[in-house]
Write an enzyme that holds these catalytic residues in place. Structure first.
Site, PDB file in Angstrom:
ATOM      1  N   ASP A  35       5.315  24.249  -0.382  1.00  0.00           N
ATOM      2  CA  ASP A  35       5.924  25.195  -1.324  1.00  0.00           C
ATOM      3  C   ASP A  35       7.363  24.820  -1.677  1.00  0.00           C
ATOM      4  OD1 ASP A  35       6.051  27.415  -2.922  1.00  0.00           O
ATOM      5  OD2 ASP A  35       6.507  28.799  -1.295  1.00  0.00           O
ATOM      6  N   ARG A  39      11.272  25.437  -7.437  1.00  0.00           N
ATOM      7  CA  ARG A  39      12.688  25.749  -7.180  1.00  0.00           C
ATOM      8  C   ARG A  39      13.523  24.478  -7.050  1.00  0.00           C
ATOM      9  NH1 ARG A  39      11.328  29.853  -2.563  1.00  0.00           N
ATOM     10  NH2 ARG A  39       9.257  29.038  -3.072  1.00  0.00           N
ATOM     11  N   HIS A  52       6.876  18.802  -8.625  1.00  0.00           N
ATOM     12  CA  HIS A  52       5.575  18.460  -8.033  1.00  0.00           C
ATOM     13  C   HIS A  52       5.492  16.958  -7.753  1.00  0.00           C
ATOM     14  CE1 HIS A  52       4.316  22.498  -8.564  1.00  0.00           C
ATOM     15  NE2 HIS A  52       4.252  22.461  -9.873  1.00  0.00           N
ATOM     16  N   LEU A 146      -7.204   9.932  10.964  1.00  0.00           N
ATOM     17  CA  LEU A 146      -6.635  11.208  10.512  1.00  0.00           C
ATOM     18  C   LEU A 146      -7.530  11.767   9.425  1.00  0.00           C
ATOM     19  CD1 LEU A 146      -4.218  13.299  10.197  1.00  0.00           C
ATOM     20  CD2 LEU A 146      -3.410  11.812   8.372  1.00  0.00           C
ATOM     21  N   ARG A 203       5.477  26.156   6.860  1.00  0.00           N
ATOM     22  CA  ARG A 203       5.718  26.645   5.498  1.00  0.00           C
ATOM     23  C   ARG A 203       7.171  26.393   5.129  1.00  0.00           C
ATOM     24  NH1 ARG A 203       3.287  31.123   1.614  1.00  0.00           N
ATOM     25  NH2 ARG A 203       4.532  30.434  -0.129  1.00  0.00           N
ATOM     26  N   ARG A 209       4.977  34.060   3.897  1.00  0.00           N
ATOM     27  CA  ARG A 209       3.640  34.542   3.515  1.00  0.00           C
ATOM     28  C   ARG A 209       2.591  33.525   3.925  1.00  0.00           C
ATOM     29  NH1 ARG A 209       6.491  35.850  -1.202  1.00  0.00           N
ATOM     30  NH2 ARG A 209       6.163  33.786  -2.101  1.00  0.00           N
ATOM     31  N   SER A 211      -0.300  33.451   1.976  1.00  0.00           N
ATOM     32  CA  SER A 211      -0.790  33.081   0.638  1.00  0.00           C
ATOM     33  C   SER A 211      -2.258  32.662   0.599  1.00  0.00           C
ATOM     34  CB  SER A 211       0.078  31.963   0.044  1.00  0.00           C
ATOM     35  OG  SER A 211       1.415  32.364  -0.032  1.00  0.00           O
TER      36      SER A 211
HETATM   37  C1  FPP Z   1       4.000  25.050  -4.645  1.00  0.00           C
HETATM   38  O1  FPP Z   1       5.311  24.951  -5.167  1.00  0.00           O
HETATM   39  C2  FPP Z   1       3.286  23.797  -4.793  1.00  0.00           C
HETATM   40  C3  FPP Z   1       2.131  23.627  -5.485  1.00  0.00           C
HETATM   41  C4  FPP Z   1       1.457  24.722  -6.210  1.00  0.00           C
HETATM   42  C5  FPP Z   1       1.497  22.307  -5.593  1.00  0.00           C
HETATM   43  C6  FPP Z   1       1.650  21.344  -4.433  1.00  0.00           C
HETATM   44  C7  FPP Z   1       1.268  20.001  -4.921  1.00  0.00           C
HETATM   45  C8  FPP Z   1       1.873  18.818  -4.628  1.00  0.00           C
HETATM   46  C9  FPP Z   1       2.948  18.674  -3.652  1.00  0.00           C
HETATM   47  C10 FPP Z   1       1.489  17.552  -5.317  1.00  0.00           C
HETATM   48  C11 FPP Z   1       0.054  17.285  -5.616  1.00  0.00           C
HETATM   49  C12 FPP Z   1      -0.844  17.138  -4.442  1.00  0.00           C
HETATM   50  C13 FPP Z   1      -1.508  16.026  -4.064  1.00  0.00           C
HETATM   51  C14 FPP Z   1      -2.538  16.147  -2.984  1.00  0.00           C
HETATM   52  C15 FPP Z   1      -1.248  14.713  -4.632  1.00  0.00           C
HETATM   53  P1  FPP Z   1       5.739  25.967  -6.316  1.00  0.00           P
HETATM   54  O2  FPP Z   1       5.489  25.333  -7.621  1.00  0.00           O
HETATM   55  O3  FPP Z   1       5.055  27.273  -6.094  1.00  0.00           O
HETATM   56  O4  FPP Z   1       7.271  26.091  -6.043  1.00  0.00           O
HETATM   57  P2  FPP Z   1       8.159  27.387  -6.276  1.00  0.00           P
HETATM   58  O5  FPP Z   1       7.662  28.424  -5.301  1.00  0.00           O
HETATM   59  O6  FPP Z   1       9.529  26.907  -5.944  1.00  0.00           O
HETATM   60  O7  FPP Z   1       8.005  27.779  -7.711  1.00  0.00           O
END
Ligand code: FPP
Length: 256
Positions: A35, A39, A52, A146, A203, A209, A211
Site C-alpha cells: 500500500d 501517496r 505503482h 519460494l 502493511r 486495516r 482490507s
Molecule cells: C495500493 O496502493 C497498491 C495497489 C492497489 C497495487 C499494488 C501493485 C503493485 C505494487 C505493482 C503491480 C504488481 C505486480 C505483481 C507486478 P494505493 O494505490 O492504494 O496507494 P494509496 O493508498 O497511497 O493511494
C-alpha cells in the site's frame, strides 16, 4: 542467482539485522499489503501510475531477500476485487505492469526456484493479463524454493463464498456430511490450500486495516505496520519486520 546491482551492497544496518535473525525461527509465510503507491507519487507531484511502477521495484527487492533467507511462502496483494472502482487508466497501468513484470522476470524467477501462484478470480481479469498469469503459473509450477502467491482480483470474502458454495454442492451431492466440515476442510478449499497460514503480515503506509485480505488465514498472524510507503520499502524493512516478529511470543490463544 539474481543479478546484483551496485546499489544493492549491504548497508551496515542490514548486516546488523541479518546477524540478529535466528535462521531456525524464520516465518514460513509472509503476507504483504503493498500500500501507499498513490501517496508516494502524489508527494512527488507524479501521476499515481508512476507510484505503482516504483512499487514493482520494492516487490523485486522483497522477493530477492525472501529467497536469500529461505522464506517458503510470500503472498502479495496486487489487485483487490474493490480496485475495479479506480479510474480505467490506473487499472490498465496495473494490468500492464503485471504483464511486464511476469514477462521480464520469468527467466530469473525460474532460475531462482520461484513458483508464481496467482490467487483470486482470475477469469475476470482482462484476457492479456489472464494469459500472462497462466503462462507464469505453468512455467514455474515445479519450482519449490519460494511460492509467490500474487493476489489478483482477490477478495477474502469472495474466496470464502466460493469455498462455502463448493462445500454446499458436495453436501447436496451426498459426498460430504455437514458434520464433516471442519477448519481443515475449509482451509483446503481456499486459494492457499496446502500452505501454512501467514506467520507475519506486513502493511506499509500507515493504515491499520486488513482490507479484505486473507481474513481466514490471518487468524493468528503477527502484524507489522510501518509508515514507510510501499515504493520506499526495501530489504532492510523486511529484515526489521522479521527481527521484530522473532521478538514476539506467539501463544495461539493458549498460555506459554
Ligand atoms: C495500493 O496502493 C497498491 C495497489 C492497489 C497495487 C499494488 C501493485 C503493485 C505494487 C505493482 C503491480 C504488481 C505486480 C505483481 C507486478 P494505493 O494505490 O492504494 O496507494 P494509496 O493508498 O497511497 O493511494
Amino acid at each position: 542467482m539474481f543479478k546484483k546491482l551496485p546499489e544493492e551492497r549491504k548497508t551496515a544496518e542490514e548486516t546488523g539485522l541479518l546477524a540478529r535473525i535466528d535462521r531456525s525461527r524464520l516465518p514460513q509465510h509472509i503476507a504483504i499489503i503493498m500500500d501507499g503507491n498513490g501517496r508516494w507519487a502524489q508527494r512527488r507531484g507524479l501521476p499515481r501510475t508512476l507510484g505503482h511502477r516504483a512499487g514493482v521495484e520494492s516487490l523485486r527487492d522483497v522477493v530477492k531477500i525472501c529467497v536469500e533467507l529461505g522464506i517458503r511462502f510470500l503472498t502479495v496483494y496486487a489487485f483487490s476485487t474493490e480496485n475495479w472502482k479506480r479510474p480505467r487508466e490506473e487499472i490498465n497501468t496495473l494490468m500492464n505492469l503485471l504483464i511486464e513484470y511476469l514477462q521480464k522476470e520469468i527467466d530469473e524467477l525460474c532460475a531462482n526456484g520461484i513458483r508464481i501462484n496467482p490467487i483470486g478470480k482470475l477469469e475476470e481479469l482482462p484476457a492479456s493479463a489472464q494469459k500472462a498469469v497462466l503462462m507464469a503459473r505453468e512455467r514455474t509450477r515445479l519450482n519449490r524454493r519460494l511460492t509467490l502467491n500474487v493476489a489478483l482480483n482477490y477478495g477474502s470474502r469472495s474466496e470464502l463464498v466460493e469455498a462455502v458454495r463448493t462445500l454446499a454442492q458436495k453436501v447436496r451431492r451426498g459426498e460430504l456430511a455437514p458434520g464433516e466440515i471442519d477448519e481443515k476442510l475449509i482451509s483446503s478449499h481456499l486459494y492457499t490450500a496446502g500452505q501454512p497460514d501467514p506467520d507475519l503480515l506486513i502493511r506499509p503506509s500507515g493504515d491499520y486495516r486488513v482490507s479484505n485480505f486473507l481474513l481466514w488465514q490471518l487468524a493468528y498472524t503477527e502484524f507489522w505496520l510501518t509508515p514507510v510507503l510501499w515504493p520506499d520499502f526495501r530489504r532492510v524493512h523486511l529484515l526489521q519486520a522479521i527481527v521484530d516478529f522473532q521478538s514476539r511470543e506467539r501463544r495461539f490463544g493458549g498460555l506459554l
